[in-house]
Write a protein that holds these residues in place. Structure first.
Motif, PDB file in Angstrom:
ATOM      1  N   ILE A 139      81.826  20.540 -15.875  1.00 18.66           N
ATOM      2  CA  ILE A 139      82.116  21.606 -14.895  1.00 18.66           C
ATOM      3  C   ILE A 139      80.943  22.581 -14.835  1.00 18.66           C
ATOM      4  N   ASP A 140      80.494  22.996 -16.003  1.00 20.19           N
ATOM      5  CA  ASP A 140      79.424  23.977 -16.134  1.00 20.19           C
ATOM      6  C   ASP A 140      78.106  23.464 -15.539  1.00 20.19           C
ATOM      7  N   VAL A 141      77.761  22.217 -15.871  1.00 20.67           N
ATOM      8  CA  VAL A 141      76.494  21.637 -15.409  1.00 20.67           C
ATOM      9  C   VAL A 141      76.505  21.438 -13.892  1.00 20.67           C
ATOM     10  N   GLU A 142      77.633  20.967 -13.379  1.00 20.21           N
ATOM     11  CA  GLU A 142      77.759  20.764 -11.933  1.00 20.21           C
ATOM     12  C   GLU A 142      77.535  22.087 -11.201  1.00 20.21           C
ATOM     13  N   TRP A 143      78.246  23.096 -11.600  1.00 22.19           N
ATOM     14  CA  TRP A 143      78.164  24.405 -10.937  1.00 22.19           C
ATOM     15  C   TRP A 143      76.764  25.007 -11.103  1.00 22.19           C
ATOM     16  N   SER A 144      76.222  24.948 -12.318  1.00 24.11           N
ATOM     17  CA  SER A 144      74.942  25.595 -12.600  1.00 24.11           C
ATOM     18  C   SER A 144      73.801  25.002 -11.768  1.00 24.11           C
ATOM     19  N   TRP A 145      73.743  23.674 -11.686  1.00 21.20           N
ATOM     20  CA  TRP A 145      72.671  23.054 -10.893  1.00 21.20           C
ATOM     21  C   TRP A 145      72.779  23.451  -9.420  1.00 21.20           C
TER      22      TRP A 145
END
Lengths: 164, 164
Positions: free
Chosen positions: B46-52
């Motif tokens: 979730i974090d990586v998807e949103w951050s990128w």
């Protein structure tokens, strides 16, 4: 579409190099989950990729038996043999093929219809999923797995002179 | 591009349902490989998807601490909160963005340039890879993992009246 296939082919080559560092018996050792061993996983992704692309083209997808491919070199040779078929289909892929129906007549009489674009993505995700499984087994062996990064592989040439 | 994101979102929901069947301590238990636990894996994708997607848009990608999300419900709430940002970017994606350069200025002074299309595929493959890891842990727990199939989810509506 092609980008993801090229990604999978690059990562697969890196797993071959990784496997070459391992004692051969570790490649065949039964493990929990997935299709049960490292070498069988590689055999399986090659087989599934080729088979789906063959059936899309209405060509025979003769099943091969993993029992005949019990070494890393045999699996790599299997890959090299099938890769020409796979690559030529992937390179000829066009957006107009996305929604083309594939009619899957099951042995039990059921008929499934899938869009070609779904099947292509299925093949892509299938390999990434199985490489994720290898990464766990790698750590269980105390080894660093192959990176799953898409970035940094030069897969897409970025525009220049924009937003720089 | 959108198809693969929708696939990942559907599979993620199925993993949430799968997790809900598990004793909570199993979600946090340290395991070998990946990011170390089932719940942390879900938090991480979730974090990586949103951050990128945030950095592509030049928006802040404030890092959250997993220590504050130690239950399935907290992680699902985290997902719901970020999903609106993610979905609106994915739905607005256009092929013209594929080669747009993203300039990554590293702390060590190095500058990497990645095409936006590479980063989007990185986010997609990242989640599929981690779900593959969950599938091994599932089997180690004696449970059937969530299917990674792309076909059969109704992701692309096939054409009718062609080749039928």
């Amino acid at each position: 579409m092609e980008t993801f296939f090229r990604y999978n082919w690059m990562v697969r080559e890196q797993w071959y190099a990784w496997c070459a560092e391992l004692p051969p018996e570790e490649l065949l050792r039964q493990r929990t989950g997935g299709v049960g061993s490292i070498l069988r996983t590689l055999f399986h992704v090659i087989d599934v990729e080729w088979s789906w692309l063959q059936v899309l083209q209405g060509k025979p997808d003769g099943a091969e038996d993993f029992a005949n491919y019990q070494t890393l070199e045999a699996v790599r040779e299997f890959d090299r043999k099938l890769h020409l078929d796979v690559e030529s289909f992937v390179l000829a892929w066009e957006p107009s093929m996305e929604k083309r129906p594939y009619i899957d007549r099951r042995a039990d009489g059921r008929v499934d219809i899938d869009a070609w674009g779904e099947i292509m993505r299925h093949v892509i995700a299938h390999e990434i999923h199985h490489m994720g499984q290898l990464s766990i087994w790698a750590r269980e062996l105390g080894r660093e797995p192959v990176s799953a990064n898409v970035i940094g592989k030069g897969l897409i040439r970025h525009d220049v002179n924009e937003r720089l």
